[in-house]
Write a protein that holds these residues in place. Sequence first.
Motif, short mmCIF file in Angstrom:
data_model
loop_
_atom_site.label_atom_id
_atom_site.label_comp_id
_atom_site.label_asym_id
_atom_site.label_seq_id
_atom_site.Cartn_x
_atom_site.Cartn_y
_atom_site.Cartn_z
N VAL A 197 20.47 -9.64 39.21
CA VAL A 197 19.58 -8.58 39.66
C VAL A 197 18.13 -8.96 39.38
CG1 VAL A 197 19.14 -6.12 39.55
CG2 VAL A 197 21.41 -7.01 38.99
N ALA A 198 17.96 -9.67 38.27
CA ALA A 198 16.61 -9.98 37.83
C ALA A 198 15.81 -10.67 38.92
CB ALA A 198 16.66 -10.86 36.59
N LEU A 209 12.32 -9.43 40.43
CA LEU A 209 11.20 -10.30 40.07
C LEU A 209 10.51 -10.82 41.33
CD1 LEU A 209 9.69 -11.57 37.71
CD2 LEU A 209 11.16 -13.56 37.93
N LYS A 260 8.58 -7.95 42.76
CA LYS A 260 7.45 -7.53 41.93
C LYS A 260 6.33 -8.57 41.92
CE LYS A 260 9.91 -4.21 39.20
NZ LYS A 260 11.06 -4.13 38.34
N ASN A 261 6.72 -9.84 41.86
CA ASN A 261 5.68 -10.87 41.89
C ASN A 261 4.92 -10.84 43.20
OD1 ASN A 261 5.99 -11.90 39.38
ND2 ASN A 261 7.23 -13.64 39.98
N LEU A 306 7.32 -19.20 34.85
CA LEU A 306 8.56 -19.75 35.42
C LEU A 306 9.12 -20.85 34.51
CD1 LEU A 306 7.41 -19.79 39.14
CD2 LEU A 306 9.15 -18.33 38.14
N LEU A 361 10.97 -19.27 31.78
CA LEU A 361 12.32 -18.89 32.19
C LEU A 361 13.24 -20.10 32.16
CD1 LEU A 361 11.80 -16.43 35.19
CD2 LEU A 361 12.09 -15.93 32.77
N TYR A 398 17.34 -20.24 32.39
CA TYR A 398 17.57 -19.91 33.79
C TYR A 398 17.76 -21.22 34.56
CZ TYR A 398 16.58 -14.92 33.51
OH TYR A 398 16.65 -13.59 33.23
N GLY A 399 18.78 -21.27 35.40
CA GLY A 399 19.12 -22.51 36.09
C GLY A 399 18.61 -22.55 37.51
N PHE A 446 19.06 -19.69 40.20
CA PHE A 446 18.16 -18.55 40.02
C PHE A 446 16.83 -18.81 40.74
CE2 PHE A 446 14.52 -16.79 37.79
CZ PHE A 446 14.82 -15.43 37.79
#
Lengths: 390, 380
Positions: A2-3, A7, A10-11, A301, A304, A309-310, A313
């Motif tokens: 969901v992130a 994101l 929003k960005n 980023l 992250l 985060y891979g 994502f």
Amino acid sequence: MVASVSLAWKNLTHDRRKLALALAGVAFAVLLMFQQRGFNHALFDSTVELVRRLDADLLVFNRARFALTSELRFPKEILERLASEPGVGSVRPLYLENKLATAHRAGLPARPIRVVGLDLTTLPFQDAAGEVNAGLAALQRPDTALLDRLSKDYYGFDLRVARRGEVQSAELSGRQVQIAGLFSLGCDFAHEGNLVMSSENFAKYFRYRAADPLSVVDLGLVKLEAGADRELVLNGLRERLPQSVELMTREEFEQREINFWARSTPIGIIFAIGAGIGFAVGVIICYQILATDIADHYRELATLMAMGYGKPFFFKLVLQQAWWLAILGYLPGLALSWLLFQLNASWTGLLMQLTWERALTILVLTLVMCSLSALLAIRKLLAADPASLF
Amino acid sequence: MSDLAAQPETLERLLRFWFPPAEQLSISAQAVNHYYGEGDARKQVLFDNRLDVGAGEIVIMTGPSGSGKTTLLTLLGTLRRVQEGSLKVLGTELNGLEQHQIIALRKRIGFIFQAHNLFESLTATQNVRMATELLGIPPVDAEPRIEAILRRLGLGQRLHYKPKSLSGGQKQRVAIARGIVHQPQLILADEPTAALDAESGREVVTIFKELAKRDGCTIIIVTHDNRILDVADRIVNMVDGKIKSNVLVQKTALLCQILQQYPLFRELSPAVLANVADKMNLQRYSPGSEIVRQGEPGTDFFVIAQGEVEVLASGKLVNRLETGSYFGEVSLLTEQPRNATVQAVGEVACFSLNKEDFQEVVATSGSFEEQLRQALFERQ
């Protein structure tokens, strides 16, 4: 995840000014593609509009007639012979005159105009608003014609007079003609205006066609009997027709006409290149937007990435941003294009039709365009080095 | 000796720091070298670094800029590939690790960077949520945890503020919350308190301590902030790409606490006790092993920290000694060979003081010598 959804959104929407600029860029590319595709379609739509409006299942024409603009005709007897063939309900001739027909009002230079000669008893041509049918009584009068209101205005016809229902006179191929009313057909790249008249009047204006001007036909319109199998009749008629003429369904003829413009003239290629340039401009604009956004968020980023985060994502993140850009940029692009289509149509007399199918095609193209940009931009993101954060 | 029982925790802690069991080692670096650049430009930046850090330790790394501490930190955080040597982090060998294993390991680490690196588009809560969502912590569990951590860090009134509306220190605290909210087993922090005032810096340090003590989280802090040095269990100083010193900060203090309980050291002044403690080593012996052997020259003085030993003279059992007892002083005082063999019964841990240090302490502290001689006399 969901992130990534929120994101990306929003960005993208965080800085309204940047978003507006980005959307303007995408909308511009959308507009370019719409215009190029629009003109392309307009050309094709306009050239076959006359054919689409014909009340016919099959069309007979001179085999050498490579396009409507080439004025190669065939003897009327061939068409009349078809009337008694099995499966055929009726046959009607359509007369066209283009290169040698010139029209103008007093004081203006003569310009070529397309004149359509119709058999009024069976009226094989139906305009969208039915105005030709409504004007039948006027068309019966000698030296009378109806004017296509989409004709270029340099002929000098006064549309306001015509709209009031008053008759105005003009000159057609050296003879007075009374313009008794209006109808709509549209211009195309070869025709700048249209008149319709009865075949009797047509014969008077274009005597040079033949000893009997109505003995040569431009298009033969065949209507089938109710319940007749179109393919079966078509194949039967073909066998009995002389080599000099060709028989096709109306749809085949439309496609043949479109193919001529698309393949045998540079016009199709020109518009394809135009749309391609729009697409490429869009890819570049969208890439710039995404790459700048990645550069602006480089540290976040990379953080992250350090957190674990891979790749999937980040692919999702950038693709989602690209798709939001595509959709949000498409909408104003569509609205602007629609406006510009209306303006174009009134300036050029071309049929600028914005169908659902075409709008959807451009939407898909826009999505593909932004996805390509995303795939280009993502390399920048994947090269980010979280080790540089410490 | 019942009063010794008062300190088992202290001893446990000391033993854990001193001999972290291999399975509890958060970090184990062996012969780690690192190079930057290629070909002729290749330059070695880390030289034969060795470091063992147990779970729950707070390590402060210091050293001038360019000393390699940042490079070591990025290696620990899997942000750089290990080139030479062995580096185990949370039980995983990093040398030759696959990308998917790296990703999995990173999720168990908390990163706190010098810059806050927060998304301007996300609120404080949303920024912290990036860490919990990555680990798939369900919102039911994550949301209260996020709020609690932010409140704890003094951001209760700023939960839904975006970074633009936060001060530098507040942003850094959000970043710290993001780094610890997923309860990592290892936290790597680069100057985490540099942007903070004394009060919030102290709060961060308190949270670090809690994480280390309660959850056994290992914390590596690179800092020049003297205000937080006291939180460290170990201070590692790096110079020119090498670990120059690796000091267990609390060893002396813990050792003093323990030694004070033993009769031999009870009368010593704090200064002398600290001196002894400072020089002492902790050694472990497996069951049945000989700690000293009869007839050999004496090299060390021993105090039993844990376990039981048997004293054998010419093969005959003459005594058993327990925690707090000492042995090995006779041959050091008399300069004669060992007069008995001492064998570990079970697992034994002993504090040891080598001969030179022992003699120096004896020479400087009359009361210590007196105590020893008194005991020696009583024993005979």
